[in-house]
Design an enzyme around this catalytic site. Structure first.
Site, PDB file in Angstrom:
ATOM      1  N   GLU A  76      -6.409   1.056   5.125  1.00  0.00           N
ATOM      2  CA  GLU A  76      -7.465   2.050   5.003  1.00  0.00           C
ATOM      3  C   GLU A  76      -8.002   2.447   6.374  1.00  0.00           C
ATOM      4  O   GLU A  76      -8.135   3.628   6.701  1.00  0.00           O
ATOM      5  CB  GLU A  76      -8.595   1.488   4.139  1.00  0.00           C
ATOM      6  CG  GLU A  76      -9.876   2.293   4.198  1.00  0.00           C
ATOM      7  CD  GLU A  76     -11.097   1.380   4.127  1.00  0.00           C
ATOM      8  OE1 GLU A  76     -11.492   1.023   3.008  1.00  0.00           O
ATOM      9  OE2 GLU A  76     -11.643   1.034   5.186  1.00  0.00           O
ATOM     10  N   ASP A 133      -5.508   3.526  -1.672  1.00  0.00           N
ATOM     11  CA  ASP A 133      -6.254   4.522  -0.883  1.00  0.00           C
ATOM     12  C   ASP A 133      -5.787   4.532   0.558  1.00  0.00           C
ATOM     13  O   ASP A 133      -5.732   5.581   1.202  1.00  0.00           O
ATOM     14  CB  ASP A 133      -7.761   4.304  -0.986  1.00  0.00           C
ATOM     15  CG  ASP A 133      -8.216   3.005  -0.341  1.00  0.00           C
ATOM     16  OD1 ASP A 133      -7.425   2.040  -0.327  1.00  0.00           O
ATOM     17  OD2 ASP A 133      -9.362   2.963   0.140  1.00  0.00           O
TER      18      ASP A 133
END
Lengths: 367, 616
Positions: A76, A133
């Site tokens: 991330e 993500d």
């Protein structure tokens, strides 16, 4: 990533997969009064270059982005930094961060990044599972960079990651396409209360871009499922989503394996909603009140069954996210104190910069 | 005639303005509910018209009014008293601040306030509906605006637009429900306007939640459809529901008036009695009672078998009419008396109305009542005075003078009266009036003038008698050209005119006398029958009509009656006011052989029986 404090034995099925809360940043920085640009004048022209220079100095070492609070690196963070580098037009830094990421995290045949990298571990990657993500952010950043600097290599790399996302973590569930948080450990087989999802992994502004390079993925369905789940995940009197939801019987519920809490994961939901073009003012409303800017009260982590405030989020970046939501809902101007990026933790600083980028791109009238 | 008039006196009930646009197809409704993602309400077997249906709605509307005062001023819970009380329930906890913060969408303070209260009252559970009003108003506001403007199609388009972006979006349940009701309502109104009772009832059963006090118009329409499908009982239930449950006095009164139009009077009275516990304003009650009486009185005018209105109620009504100078009601009372052949009192009521309101209908009734009393001069004067107010009054005036002009022994008309008559006849182009003037001048020997009026009568509306009059006048004026022309023109149409050609002498002789007066041609010579015929004729000339009839009967037993004697019989009956018999007599003769005499007799006896449809 977002799964930082290891819960150990209380972890769900995937034993080696750390599933837990994002750690809290120290309550070091609050909005400080002081010389700030006057409202209505917008951001200083070179604000992003300055902020990015400081960011690199503070958090980036040889292409590795360091989460200073959790003392680790993760996919991330690499994705966020690549995105900011692109926006700041810093190709050298972008290359350095991408090269590190490719070399250190994309080590699995799945073509998805290992979610965390620890300096003190040998090997540095002990869990090859991904955090979806992170992969989305990296693919998005690569695509933006590829277009900005006319580099087919970046676009190819973005396409490769997107395609891996489509293969491994896009699933059917809850009446549409969903994003599994990681390629293992989150299906109904793995969890006591059905498939477990993380709504802050729906990076809506990225979907709009990734559509173009991965038509094989039904991004529209992913998007509409996400919007519906956000609408339906209004838990407790404050009608906020929990960090993790279970979608066993269609209607989402706070996932049993995690504290029923609105916290450091879900705080990103309003940022992504506001940044994208889906124009969901209605969905943003519950988030717009999380910070009372007049009293400088909040935002708080919230215990969802009761709606009671827990600790305040530590850092101006979280206020900036709420301010972005306030702008999207009511066209409220960004408070002057938030126009400058203060020194904060990795996470708060990242969200602050991203919020300002989002405001600049989507709501210049609020600056 | 009076049947038609009475309906005009009944007070009109105003219907409420319709909210929805009419003519929305039911198909649209289902398309909309698809677009809205709402499911159709489960169909109900029959709509329940009991108080229970509407009561919850009224309660929910009343609820916001009962909410506590400003959360800012409401007292905070006392720390000393409530601290740590595990049994504290939401009833003891002051949630007003919480609700206020929520109303400001201030989640930060809401979650802090919850934390604070939780410390004081660990057992307390925060309310789940804090942010129910915090829904994004942007879309909803737009939808409500379109709704208020009745732009249902635009609502559909807007909802579809929003849902293209977010398939999960739904309008608020409140909007969806109101919208569905509005669409159904529009369909119902359209069906009701089209008198499609079956559809009206089907829609009402589909959405019984439309039947609420806020929209009595829909309930009235449903009740009307129930009456029209012979379900008077449920119609009464619905009317009673309004009378008992709904608060608007004007609407309750209108409801009774609606019921009066559709249901028999005893049913309406029972309805009033059974829902009477609800106090109605004195004024409203009086209005309703007046309407009821109007209905009852109206019924007796048009229907002789209708129940008699009790004398006490009549007196009350009459006193009210006099006191309030209700001229329409006075006219109605006039017609009521007229129907009872109480000409005198009828004339009084009509006169009242004329004096109060200069009502043309009253003037007509007044003149008619005077004439019926034999006050012909007064009737003529009244009709002349009001001749401009209404064509019917002018027509009546002409009819009165026409009768006077063609009396068996007409009085001499003075110049002004004659001028007035000619003026009105000319103005109204009255063929009957012109003919009467023709005969008048003919009988007074003014043949050219007679001819002129017959010519007008023929031009305005030719009849056998006017054509005959024209031919005769031409003949007497020695205007052979006109005579031949008239006979040629009308001979083929009217046998009486054609007959002039054949036996000019005889007819001219007979034509010299008007209307049977002495126009008797005896058939039996010196025989006994002939003597009796002569006797009857003499008796008739002396005005002894009853005796004349007796002699005619005597003679009829001996020999068949020819047309001359038949005409005499007809006029004798006429003079005895036995108009129906007179008419029957003339009609029978006219059927055998239509002559000027039979037509004339037929005409006048007919107008006596139906004075307002003179010559129609």
């Amino acid at each position: 990533m977002c799964l930082i404090v290891l819960i150990g034995s209380t972890c769900p099925h995937a034993a080696s997969w750390a599933v837990g809360e994002r750690a809290r940043a120290p309550l070091a920085d609050s909005v400080r009064p002081g010389p700030a640009p006057k409202e209505g004048q917008g951001l200083p022209e070179n604000w992003l270059a300055t902020a990015w220079d400081n960011y690199k100095r503070q958090f980036v070492r040889s292409g590795r982005v360091i989460d200073d609070v959790n003392k680790i690196s993760h996919s991330e963070g690499q994705g966020y930094a690549m995105l900011i580098a692109t926006k700041a037009s810093d190709r050298a830094a972008f290359d350095e961060i991408w090269n590190w990421t490719r070399k250190e995290l994309y080590i699995d045949p799945s073509d998805l990044a290992a979610w965390q990298w620890k300096d003190k571990s040998t090997p540095n990657v002990t869990d090859r599972n991904n955090a979806t993500d992170g992969d989305i952010l990296i693919a998005w950043a690569l695509l933006e960079a590829g277009e900005k600097w006319h580099s087919p290599d970046y676009v190819d790399a973005a396409r490769k990651i997107a395609s891996a996302i489509g293969r491994s973590v896009v699933a059917e569930g809850s009446g549409g396409a969903v994003l599994l948080p990681g390629r293992t450990g989150f299906t109904a087989k793995d969890q006591p209360d059905g498939m477990v999802l993380n709504l802050s992994y729906w990076v809506f502004p990225a979907f709009e871009r990734l559509k173009g390079i991965s038509p094989e993925i039904d991004w529209n369905s992913i998007q509409s499922t996400g919007l519906r789940l956000i609408r339906e995940s209004r838990f407790g009197p404050t009608r906020l989503p929990s960090e993790w939801i279970a979608v066993d019987s269609g209607k989402p519920a706070p996932a049993q394996a995690f504290p029923s809490r609105f916290s450091y994961n879900a705080i990103r939901i309003p940022l992504y909603l506001a940044w994208s073009t889906v124009n969901q003012r209605d969905l943003l409303r519950p988030f717009a009140g999380l910070w009372n800017d007049t009293l400088n009260l909040g935002p708080f982590e919230v215990e969802l069954p009761s709606g009671a405030a827990l600790d305040a989020f530590g850092g101006n970046g979280f206020k900036a996210v709420v301010a972005t939501a306030k702008c999207a809902v009511d066209r409220k101007k960004l408070p002057a104190a938030l126009q400058k990026i203060e020194q904060g933790s990795y996470y708060s600083t990242t969200l602050h910069i991203l919020s300002l980028i989002a405001l600049q791109e989507r709501y210049p009238e609020c600056l | 005639m009076s049947l038609i008039r009475t309906t005009l006196f009944l007070a009109c009930v105003s219907t409420s303005v319709l909210v929805g646009t009419s003519g929305i197809a039911t198909e649209l409704s289902s398309r909309l509910s698809q677009a809205l993602g709402t499911e159709n309400a489960p169909p109900q077997a029959a709509f329940v018209l009991r108080p229970a249906t509407a009561a919850p709605l009224e309660r929910s509307l009343a609820a916001p009014l009962a909410a506590p005062s400003s959360p800012l001023t409401a007292p905070r819970p006392s720390l000393a008293k409530k601290r740590g009380d595990p049994a504290a329930t939401s009833a003891q906890v002051d949630e007003s601040a919480l609700r206020f913060y929520a109303s400001q969408n201030d989640s930060a303070r809401v979650s802090m306030e919850i934390k604070r209260i939780k410390i004081l009252h660990p057992a307390w559970e925060p309310p789940g509906d804090l942010f129910d009003e915090a829904r994004d108003p942007a879309f909803d506001t737009k939808l409500w605006e379109l709704f208020a403007a009745g732009r249902f199609d635009d609502i559909l388009a807007t909802v579809q637009d929003i849902r293209t972006e977010d398939p999960t979006w739904r309008p608020s349940p409140e909007f969806a429900k109101k919208f569905e009701i509005a669409v159904t309502r529009a369909d119902l109104v359209a069906a009701s306007d089209a008198k499609d009772s079956a559809t009206v009832l089907r829609l009402a059963e589909q959405r019984p939640d439309m039947l609420v006090c806020a929209d009595v118009d829909v309930m009235w329409r449903v009740a009307e459809s129930l009456v029209e499908t012979d379900d008077s009982e449920r119609a009464q239930d619905l009317y009673r529901f309004i009378l008992v449950q709904c608060n608007n006095p004007a609407e309750r009164v209108a409801t009774l008036q609606k019921a009066m139009q559709l249901l028999p009077l005893p049913t309406v009275k029972a309805l009033m009695a059974s829902s009477g516990r609800r106090t109605m304003g004195e004024k409203e009650m009086e209005a309703v009672n007046l309407d009821l009486l109007r209905r009852q009185i109206g019924a007796t005018i048009s229907d002789a078998t209708a129940p008699v209105v009790p004398a006490a109620e009549m007196r009350t009504f009459e006193a009210l009419v006099t006191q309030r100078r209700l001229s329409n009601d006075a006219v109605m009372l006039g017609w009521q008396r007229y129907a009872q052949k109480d000409w005198k009192v009828a004339a009084t009521w009509f006169k009242q109305a004329v004096d109060w309101d200069k009502s043309p209908k009253a003037a007509e009734g007044y003149a008619l009542s005077l004439r019926q009393q034999g006050l012909l001069t007064e009737a003529e004067a009244a009709a002349y005075q009001w001749r401009e107010s209404d064509p019917l009054v002018a027509k009546l005036y002409v009819e009165i003078v026409a009768t006077a002009l063609t009396e068996p022994k007409p009085a001499v008309f003075e110049a002004t009266r004659l001028a007035q008559t000619e003026e009105v006849v000319a103005k109204t182009s009255s063929a009957v009036g012109a003919q009467a003037l023709g005969w008048y001048y003919y009988n007074t020997g003014a043949f050219p003038k007679s001819g002129q009026w017959f010519a007008k009568s023929v031009a305005w509306e030719p009849t056998a008698t006017s054509a005959l009059g024209l031919a005769l006048a031409a003949s007497r004026s020695k205007d052979q050209a006109l005579f031949k022309k008239t006979v040629a023109e009308f001979g083929s149409r009217y046998p009486a005119v054609a007959a002039l050609q054949i036996d000019k002498t005889r007819v001219v002789a007979a034509g010299g006398r008007s209307k049977g007066q002495g126009a008797v041609r005896t058939a039996g010579g010196d025989s006994q029958a002939g003597l009796l015929a002569k006797e009857a004729s003499e008796l008739f000339k002396d005005g002894k009509y009853r005796d004349a009839l007796a002699v005619l009967d005597k003679r009829a037993a001996k020999a068949p009656e020819d047309q001359g004697l038949g005409v005499l019989r007809g006029w004798a009956l006429y003079q005895l006011s036995q108009y129906d018999k007179a008419k029957a007599q003339f009609a029978e003769m006219d059927k055998k052989s239509s002559t000027r005499d039979t037509q004339y007799g037929l005409y006048y006896s007919g107008t006596k029986l139906d004075p307002t449809h003179l010559g129609d």
